[in-house]
Design an enzyme around this catalytic site. Sequence first.
Site, short mmCIF file in Angstrom:
data_model
loop_
_atom_site.label_atom_id
_atom_site.label_comp_id
_atom_site.label_asym_id
_atom_site.label_seq_id
_atom_site.Cartn_x
_atom_site.Cartn_y
_atom_site.Cartn_z
CG ASP A 7 5.27 -14.57 35.26
OD1 ASP A 7 4.74 -14.60 36.38
OD2 ASP A 7 5.51 -13.51 34.65
CG ASP A 9 0.44 -10.18 35.52
OD1 ASP A 9 -0.50 -9.71 34.87
OD2 ASP A 9 0.32 -10.72 36.64
#
Length: 216
Positions: A7, A9
């Site tokens: 991922d 953020d």
Amino acid sequence: MTPLLFDLDGTLVDSRAVVERQWGALCARLGLDFPSVLAVLHGVRSVDVIRKVAPGVDAAAEAARLDAAEEFDTDGLKLVRGASELLARLPAGSWGIVTSGHRSLAERRLAAVGLPIPAAMVCGDEVTRGKPDPESFLAGARLLGVAPETCTAFEDAPAGIEAARAAGMPVVGITTTHEAPALADATVVIGDLTEFDGALAALGRAAPGETGAQPR
């Protein structure tokens, strides 16, 4: 060795300052309770969050406005601890990014903190169904040219963990955004990416470019 899907953020880039500033402005404009929205927004596409918390507004238009504001706001962006060192040691083509943010936002944030843009990157504006649906992680595995179950995912939010698990991947949860109890569905939970090697060892997997345990 195991291919890796990160991922963005909260996993590679700490964008909390920007996220809270821009979502706070949106909540003020729409008359929404910011703490309630903050509790559900991480790891999910902007448009999907807005549809959930403000069903009476034009979600697509509000999301486009919010995403544009976030894209050009880089004040306070910083690296998640260990991210730069980890990506520098990984062979090209062995890892990718799966993010709920749109592509231009993702590229701008990576550039702002000095991280490379991988060839394999799946963004929220490139899938039909965002996290927690597994579509984006399955697409990430396809871009890497591997079976989903051979990948290891790294996620900081429950929605992302659910998406990766549904795609058949073990997930390393990172407590940069949520406390460990909220990441209970992850296969392994760590504090940040300086604990990468221990996480893979716990999974019985070897890092790209290294020999060791076989993927399971």
